[in-house]
Design an enzyme around this catalytic site. Sequence first.
Site, PDB file in Angstrom:
ATOM      1  N   GLU A   1      11.559 -13.212 -15.929  1.00  0.00           N
ATOM      2  CA  GLU A   1      10.670 -14.184 -15.264  1.00  0.00           C
ATOM      3  C   GLU A   1       9.877 -14.964 -16.298  1.00  0.00           C
ATOM      4  OE1 GLU A   1      10.487 -15.606 -12.683  1.00  0.00           O
ATOM      5  OE2 GLU A   1       8.504 -16.496 -12.614  1.00  0.00           O
TER       6      GLU A   1
ATOM      7  N   LYS B   1      10.879 -27.903  -5.618  1.00  0.00           N
ATOM      8  CA  LYS B   1      10.181 -26.682  -5.214  1.00  0.00           C
ATOM      9  C   LYS B   1      11.052 -25.820  -4.305  1.00  0.00           C
ATOM     10  CE  LYS B   1       6.895 -23.745  -4.834  1.00  0.00           C
ATOM     11  NZ  LYS B   1       6.636 -22.848  -5.999  1.00  0.00           N
TER      12      LYS B   1
ATOM     13  N   ARG C   1       8.018 -31.642  -4.353  1.00  0.00           N
ATOM     14  CA  ARG C   1       9.400 -31.226  -4.060  1.00  0.00           C
ATOM     15  C   ARG C   1      10.389 -31.874  -5.025  1.00  0.00           C
ATOM     16  NH1 ARG C   1       9.805 -29.170   1.105  1.00  0.00           N
ATOM     17  NH2 ARG C   1      11.921 -29.951   1.427  1.00  0.00           N
TER      18      ARG C   1
ATOM     19  N   CYS D   1      14.445 -33.484  -1.145  1.00  0.00           N
ATOM     20  CA  CYS D   1      13.851 -34.661  -0.497  1.00  0.00           C
ATOM     21  C   CYS D   1      12.661 -34.254   0.368  1.00  0.00           C
ATOM     22  CB  CYS D   1      14.892 -35.328   0.404  1.00  0.00           C
ATOM     23  SG  CYS D   1      16.414 -35.723  -0.428  1.00  0.00           S
TER      24      CYS D   1
ATOM     25  N   HIS E   1      23.622  -6.158 -30.496  1.00  0.00           N
ATOM     26  CA  HIS E   1      25.040  -6.322 -30.127  1.00  0.00           C
ATOM     27  C   HIS E   1      25.463  -7.783 -30.167  1.00  0.00           C
ATOM     28  CE1 HIS E   1      25.357  -2.093 -29.132  1.00  0.00           C
ATOM     29  NE2 HIS E   1      24.174  -2.195 -28.563  1.00  0.00           N
TER      30      HIS E   1
ATOM     31  N   ASN F   1      17.182 -35.259   4.794  1.00  0.00           N
ATOM     32  CA  ASN F   1      17.173 -34.283   3.706  1.00  0.00           C
ATOM     33  C   ASN F   1      18.285 -33.286   4.017  1.00  0.00           C
ATOM     34  OD1 ASN F   1      16.638 -32.501   1.659  1.00  0.00           O
ATOM     35  ND2 ASN F   1      14.910 -31.529   2.688  1.00  0.00           N
ATOM     36  N   GLY F   2      19.215 -33.129   3.084  1.00  0.00           N
ATOM     37  CA  GLY F   2      20.323 -32.195   3.301  1.00  0.00           C
ATOM     38  C   GLY F   2      21.613 -32.837   2.820  1.00  0.00           C
TER      39      GLY F   2
ATOM     40  N   GLU G   1      11.418 -23.718 -17.484  1.00  0.00           N
ATOM     41  CA  GLU G   1      11.417 -24.729 -16.414  1.00  0.00           C
ATOM     42  C   GLU G   1      10.259 -25.714 -16.536  1.00  0.00           C
ATOM     43  OE1 GLU G   1      10.929 -23.463 -12.368  1.00  0.00           O
ATOM     44  OE2 GLU G   1       9.805 -21.702 -12.943  1.00  0.00           O
TER      45      GLU G   1
ATOM     46  N   TRP H   1      15.592 -36.921  -3.569  1.00  0.00           N
ATOM     47  CA  TRP H   1      16.051 -36.191  -4.754  1.00  0.00           C
ATOM     48  C   TRP H   1      17.564 -36.335  -4.722  1.00  0.00           C
ATOM     49  CZ3 TRP H   1      18.883 -31.696  -6.002  1.00  0.00           C
ATOM     50  CH2 TRP H   1      18.636 -31.150  -7.281  1.00  0.00           C
TER      51      TRP H   1
ATOM     52  N   LYS I   1       9.929 -19.118 -16.562  1.00  0.00           N
ATOM     53  CA  LYS I   1       8.683 -19.897 -16.484  1.00  0.00           C
ATOM     54  C   LYS I   1       8.590 -20.864 -17.660  1.00  0.00           C
ATOM     55  CE  LYS I   1       7.642 -19.774 -13.353  1.00  0.00           C
ATOM     56  NZ  LYS I   1       8.328 -19.086 -12.384  1.00  0.00           N
TER      57      LYS I   1
HETATM   58  C1  AGP Z   1      10.680 -20.686  -9.850  1.00  0.00           C
HETATM   59  O1  AGP Z   1       9.586 -21.071 -10.655  1.00  0.00           O
HETATM   60  C2  AGP Z   1      11.524 -21.865  -9.431  1.00  0.00           C
HETATM   61  N1  AGP Z   1      10.758 -22.851  -8.790  1.00  0.00           N
HETATM   62  C3  AGP Z   1      12.755 -21.435  -8.671  1.00  0.00           C
HETATM   63  O2  AGP Z   1      13.509 -20.583  -9.498  1.00  0.00           O
HETATM   64  C4  AGP Z   1      12.500 -20.695  -7.339  1.00  0.00           C
HETATM   65  O3  AGP Z   1      11.969 -19.424  -7.591  1.00  0.00           O
HETATM   66  C5  AGP Z   1      13.849 -20.535  -6.623  1.00  0.00           C
HETATM   67  O4  AGP Z   1      14.347 -21.828  -6.333  1.00  0.00           O
HETATM   68  C6  AGP Z   1      13.745 -19.730  -5.321  1.00  0.00           C
HETATM   69  O5  AGP Z   1      12.896 -20.381  -4.429  1.00  0.00           O
HETATM   70  P1  AGP Z   1      12.392 -19.577  -3.125  1.00  0.00           P
HETATM   71  O6  AGP Z   1      11.601 -18.426  -3.604  1.00  0.00           O
HETATM   72  O7  AGP Z   1      11.587 -20.581  -2.347  1.00  0.00           O
HETATM   73  O8  AGP Z   1      13.631 -19.137  -2.377  1.00  0.00           O
END
Ligand code: AGP
Length: 621
Positions: A494, A616, A27, A2, A517, A110-111, A501, A84, A498
């Site tokens: 990684e 985010k 976000r 949020c 395997h 938010n929370g 997501e 969210w 990428k």
């Molecule tokens: C990465 O592209 C994602 N947005 C997500 O995996 C992110 O890296 C993860 O939520 C950790 O976030 P942070 O680095 O702000 O702790």
Amino acid sequence: MCGIVGYIGDLEALPVLMKGLKGLEYRGYDSAGVAFPDEGHLRVIKKRGRLSVLENMLREQGLLDEAARSGRQAIHLGIGHTRWATHGAPSDENSHPHVSRGGRICVVHNGIIENYIELRKHLSDKGYTFVSQTDTEVLAHLIEYHYMTNCNFDLFCAVQTALLEVEGSYALAVLCMDFPDTMVAARKDSPLVVGLGKGENLIASDIPALLPHTREVLILEDSEIAVLTKDSVRVYTVHGDPIVREPIHIDWDTEAAEKGGYEHFMMKEMFEEPKAMRATLTPRIRGGRIVLENFPFTEERIRNASGIHIVACGTAYHAGYVGKYIIEKLCRIPVTVDVASEFRYRDPLVDSNSLVIIISQSGETLDTIAAMREAKKRGAGILAIVNVVGSSIAREADYVLYTSAGPEIAVASTKAYNTQLACMYLLSIEMAKLIGKITDDEYHRYQSELLLIPDKIQTILERQSEIQRFASQHFNAESIFFIGRGLDYALSMEASLKLKEISYIHSEAYPGGELKHGTIALIEKGTLVVCPLTQDNLMDKMISNIQEVRARGAIVLGIATEKQKTALQVCDQVFCIPDIDPIFAPAIAVTPCQLFAYYMAVNKGCDVDKPRNLAKSVTVE
Ligand code: AGP
């Protein structure tokens, strides 16, 4: 997660709130709303859907445009929210702000209120009814309950008393019908910052939302309450003790938080990688040495370390995975690397001789915060690699190595990953030097190699069209494998995330030697396999793995250093990156992988900066 904004000041509040909420769209959200005092009452306008839906509603009610506002009483106070969904599906009723039974109190939050069911029953027993499935609505009623009973219409007391009964996390803004010149804000485990302006004060979930108004920012700490008027900001602990805290000056330029002419924040942020790497590396490599100001981990502490543990989530975890290889190679110290949500619950072997490295772009990821606190509780030394100044993790760690990537807005992390690697390299090389594991020549050579990385990334970015062309041939792929060995496997993790997501294409990262395997059963004619090929000592083995998958019909894209010409003979296509010492290769080989994911997503028409279901900063468990 949020997003929250609040404004009190000389300007019309609603345009300010809408601009702030737009700055928080990245976000992730599914509904939005605002609340403001209106002729003695609190007015709430909220709707499921994008911000544009809310904006049209406000415009239709003559609340946004200058001309339409003429003749109406000015609105100088308001709070806004992008939701969210956690408790309760996305809907008008579940969107924020939420209003108390008597209409005197409204809140945005938010929370997660973890004991909301218990509180809801407590309020039901007192005759309260509920119009939503959210935990936040419970908070609105609870604050009003205390306001009307044991706090004798004292708003601060009501918020304070309610929060003392709450378990869980909150970034909160509260308005009260009886106080049209006051906004109350509070935070615990969810980010909230206060902007100090002239004739105005603001709150927001993050700093970029404040920048159009002020660069003077007060970071609220956990379990603190702020009382804002247009000319004052007073901060207290949740127990009522006044706090005096100096604001921090934010020197980001506002442009840094805007797209700057790029179609997506993600592309802008990839093109900022050279600058971000220079900003992270250059100030710390001077006079022939690595300079980590006030670095607390002494030679003795490192030598006597019972172990080094790297803990993070998502992309940051993948940076930590690279870090494991680097620290073990250079320092010869055992390193574990865990996702935070596993580390915090597995009763980790951490003690007062442990060094724990926490990596987080936002510094607000709840699982990572909780893991850090678990390690602190066991006496470990905490070193954090963080991008956001003053974030929760930055404030609670024993030592912070800031990445200087600047604000990262796109949900998919790019420049933050590169700069997290830069910090891992600086840390590993300095620790190895401190305990005598590398020679002076190596120490200086590594520094020189690091300083060449930004230019190497730049040359890769300038060849983005080669990646774009390859993506245009393969964006309909249903499943893509990334295989590598050693650091190339760590990088593949990684690269795979990428792609997943932002393009929603299923993908897996696999150690090249492990395919046979089981997983090689999935390789069939036309399966796309991407192979980072930067580790000279593992090249022959990888060539075999490539031949294994090609024999089963796979199409292979190699990402190889210039000198690895053999790759050209076994791959269908090769994207060459500048030669580099293999230990530093992930810091530049990741860039073509990021570009590949970007173009695959663009070709598929995905929302690159705000991918579905994602946020985010994940500030809930
Ligand atoms: C990465 O592209 C994602 N947005 C997500 O995996 C992110 O890296 C993860 O939520 C950790 O976030 P942070 O680095 O702000 O702790």
